[in-house]
Design a protein around this motif. Structure first.
Motif, short mmCIF file in Angstrom:
data_model
loop_
_atom_site.label_atom_id
_atom_site.label_comp_id
_atom_site.label_asym_id
_atom_site.label_seq_id
_atom_site.Cartn_x
_atom_site.Cartn_y
_atom_site.Cartn_z
N PHE A 40 0.88 -1.24 0.25
CA PHE A 40 0.01 -0.26 -0.10
C PHE A 40 0.82 1.12 0.21
CE2 PHE A 40 -3.39 -2.40 2.95
CZ PHE A 40 -3.44 -3.23 1.83
N ASP A 41 0.35 2.19 -0.65
CA ASP A 41 1.36 3.85 -0.83
C ASP A 41 0.95 4.17 0.72
OD1 ASP A 41 1.82 3.04 -3.33
OD2 ASP A 41 0.21 4.34 -4.27
N ILE A 42 -0.04 4.02 1.28
CA ILE A 42 -0.24 4.74 2.44
C ILE A 42 -0.67 3.76 3.36
CG2 ILE A 42 -1.59 6.34 3.77
CD1 ILE A 42 -1.96 7.78 1.19
N ASN A 43 -0.13 3.70 4.78
CA ASN A 43 -0.51 2.65 5.68
C ASN A 43 -1.77 3.12 6.38
OD1 ASN A 43 -0.07 0.53 7.61
ND2 ASN A 43 0.46 1.86 9.12
N PRO A 44 -3.07 2.25 6.03
CA PRO A 44 -4.52 2.92 6.64
C PRO A 44 -4.11 3.08 8.06
CG PRO A 44 -4.67 0.77 5.25
CD PRO A 44 -2.88 1.06 5.45
N ALA A 45 -5.02 4.41 8.34
CA ALA A 45 -5.13 4.57 9.80
C ALA A 45 -6.19 3.91 10.45
CB ALA A 45 -5.71 6.17 9.82
N ASP A 46 -6.98 2.80 9.97
CA ASP A 46 -7.86 2.20 10.55
C ASP A 46 -8.51 1.17 9.49
OD1 ASP A 46 -9.09 0.57 12.79
OD2 ASP A 46 -10.15 2.57 13.41
N GLU A 47 -9.21 0.30 9.95
CA GLU A 47 -10.11 -0.72 8.87
C GLU A 47 -11.20 -0.88 9.63
OE1 GLU A 47 -7.11 -4.08 8.53
OE2 GLU A 47 -8.32 -5.31 9.94
N PHE A 48 -12.18 -1.16 8.50
CA PHE A 48 -13.77 -1.11 8.96
C PHE A 48 -14.07 -2.55 8.41
CE2 PHE A 48 -13.20 3.57 8.92
CZ PHE A 48 -13.05 3.54 10.30
N ASN A 49 -14.75 -3.51 8.99
CA ASN A 49 -15.41 -4.48 8.45
C ASN A 49 -16.97 -4.27 7.97
OD1 ASN A 49 -13.60 -6.25 10.70
ND2 ASN A 49 -13.67 -6.84 8.83
N VAL A 50 -17.49 -4.52 6.79
CA VAL A 50 -18.71 -4.08 6.16
C VAL A 50 -19.11 -5.34 5.77
CG1 VAL A 50 -19.91 -2.93 4.45
CG2 VAL A 50 -17.71 -2.04 5.29
N LEU A 51 -20.03 -6.00 6.40
CA LEU A 51 -20.57 -7.50 6.22
C LEU A 51 -22.22 -6.98 5.76
CD1 LEU A 51 -18.24 -8.33 8.05
CD2 LEU A 51 -19.68 -9.92 9.00
#
Length: 557
Positions: free
Chosen positions: A153-164
């Motif tokens: 990734f060019d940018i390290n994600p600040a957070d991640e979200f699960n979308v179910l």
């Protein structure tokens, strides 16, 4: 059965597994599975909760972690969980399907133990018995790269979200099961939910589903956990950069919208670089006669306004929509320069240079058998015997429970003639196989293979023929575990059968799965060797005709 403490479970597992897993970390979880009232579409219904939650707890793991889940079944029905897409190397004992395991009876418990070996990506777990999937019991299983393996990734994600997200039926799973048992279909869904909630455009929302800081980039793991409906995802005012698809890093392209079919997951990066206000994440039905959709609110941390009521348009439907979606499928490519779970480029596997040793053509069937609706594969509608197939095979009792290869590698000429029987295909260990999925019906299909990832090499309308191979992507087809097939179309995948065990190949359209559109692939090692397959776990449940029989000689190292 007495319920062991977590410490006792850990001690047992470590004592029987130290030779294999001593160097890798463990994640321990206790799950209390029970009924509870939920309202995904605003209508109270009986749902399945895990530790009081729907969706269930997130399993956040890292490649090579050992996951230990002690499941207490407080439902009134037998229960099994499968870990969809997790390639349990040499360990179909923990696959969680009725063909591999005895179900956990009401009031009992069982401890799963499996390793997310050499994997990364976005996955889900869900119940496989009866129609329980229609009531919940679903949750995310995320596998992160180890710290030493760079993420492309060019940018390290600040957070991640699960979308179910998925379609939802307010009838309840027991009513749906009765409908199917009495030769009716489950009908059309009542709506679509995202993480157990549904939203309407213009509706006042005090708490957003997701919050982003201005200027930062976030990873959204999009999964379709429904029963039958393909979905299209799009973010209002924000493009999506696709970075991962079912456990594989992809060539990073920008998309305004993405189709995610039943059983599929993918990761996208979204950057909060727009006006600081609220925005909608939209999930809408694809190739459906119902214009179903729902929205979730995404809020900038310094939001100063409500989201616009003008939603981004969906893709075209009907024939034009299939062409649009086929082109999107072809745009998904494996990132050949990215590292995988192991410290080597994931594109180092040159599958296009391997000779095909077997071609299996799979045709889905919808017909009436003895006055009842059934679905099948190549003229056979699968029925689960009381003794799981894996146990019967392990104890040397396969001949008393099922017959191998009652279907051929080609669909029969008359697809409307279907028999009911356990459907098991005998496969050769380490063969490189090509599987062709043909769909002559007017509805989209989705297929899944446990225990493996396969290379999705081709997808077109019309009939498959050998000359279609010249159109295959033999360089950077994405390694994944589900494949969708459009109406009157075909899809082709390739894989090496190097994972010994009994593995489920099934329709991910759950009505079809329940009524027989599934089979098992038996991949036996020539030797009962621990190099190829783990022995039956010490805590494994035994049932059916093998209950009380002496244990076979253990596998040797």
């Amino acid at each position: 059965m007495a319920r062991p403490t977590l410490v006792a479970v850990a001690t047992l597992l470590l004592s029987v597994s130290v030779a294999v897993f001593a160097e890798d970390p463990y994640i321990f979880m206790d799950w209390n599975v029970s009924y509870g009232t939920i309202s995904p579409l605003g209508v109270p219904v009986q749902g399945i909760l895990i530790n009081g939650l729907f969706p269930g707890p997130t399993i956040n793991s890292t490649s090579n972690n050992n996951i230990v889940v002690n499941v207490y079944n407080n439902l009134d029905e037998p229960l099994l969980f499968t870990w969809s897409g997790i390639q349990q190397r040499k360990n179909s004992w923990q696959d969680g399907t009725p063909g591999t395991m005895c179900p956990i009876q009401p009031g009992m418990n069982f401890t799963y133990h499996f390793q997310v070996k050499d994997q990364i990506g976005s996955y889900v777990y869900f119940p496989t018995t009866g129609m329980l999937k229609a009531a919940g019991g679903i949750g995310p299983l995320n596998v992160h790269s180890r710290a030493l393996i760079p993420v492309p990734f060019d940018i390290n994600p600040a957070d991640e979200f699960n979308v179910l997200a998925g379609d939802w039926f307010n009838k309840g799973h027991k009513s749906l099961k009765r409908l199917l048992d009495n030769s009716h279909t489950i009908g059309r869904p009542d709506g679509i939910h995202i993480n157990g909630k549904s939203g309407k455009v213009g509706e006042a929302v005090s708490e957003p589903m997701f919050t982003m800081e201005p200027g930062k980039t976030y990873r959204y793991r999009l999964c379709n956990v429904g029963l039958r409906t393909s979905l299209n995802f799009r973010f209002q005012g924000h493009p999506m950069k696709l970075v991962e698809l079912e456990g594989s890093h992809t060539v990073q392209e920008l998309y305004k919208s993405l189709d995610v079919h039943v059983g599929q997951c993918m990761s996208v990066l979204v950057t909060a670089d727009k006006e600081p206000k609220d925005y909608y994440l939209v999930a809408s039905a694809r190739f459906s006669k119902q214009p179903l959709s729902t929205v979730a609110v995404i809020r900038y941390a310094n939001s100063n306004g409500a989201p616009s009521t003008e939603l981004p348009p969906p893709p075209p439907e009907n024939t034009a929509g299939i062409v649009w979606s086929l082109n999107q499928f072809r745009s998904f490519r494996w990132n050949l320069t990215a590292s995988a779970a192991r410290p080597n480029p994931q594109g180092s596997y040159h599958y296009g240079n391997i000779n095909i040793t077997r071609t299996i053509k799979i045709a889905n069937t919808r017909t009436i058998v003895d006055g009842k609706l059934r679905f099948g594969i190549n003229g056979v509608s699968h029925v689960d015997p009381t003794t799981p197939l894996k146990l019967a095979e392990y104890f040397g009792k396969a001949q008393d429970v099922f017959k191998y290869d009652i279907i051929g590698d080609e669909p029969p000429a008359q697809q409307n003639k279907v028999i009911l029987a356990p459907n098991v295909v005998n496969a050769t260990f380490r063969n490189f196989v090509e599987i062709i999925f043909e769909n002559s019906e007017h509805t989209i299909q989705t297929w899944h293979l446990d225990g493996y990832s396969f290379f999705a090499v081709g997808m077109e309308s019309g009939k498959w023929s050998p000359e279609k191979r010249k159109n295959y992507n033999l360089v950077d087809g994405v390694s994944r575990h589900t494949i969708h097939v459009y109406p009157n179309s075909w899809a082709a995948v390739m894989t090496t059968l190097d994972n010994a065990g009994m593995w489920s190949l099934r329709s991910d359209m759950w009505e079809r799965f329940y009524l027989g559109q599934q089979m098992y692939v038996s991949v036996l090692s020539p030797e009962r060797s621990l190099r190829d397959e783990y022995d039956m776990p010490a805590n494994f449940m035994v049932c059916g005709i093998v209950k009380g029989l002496p244990l076979p000689a253990p596998y040797t190292s």
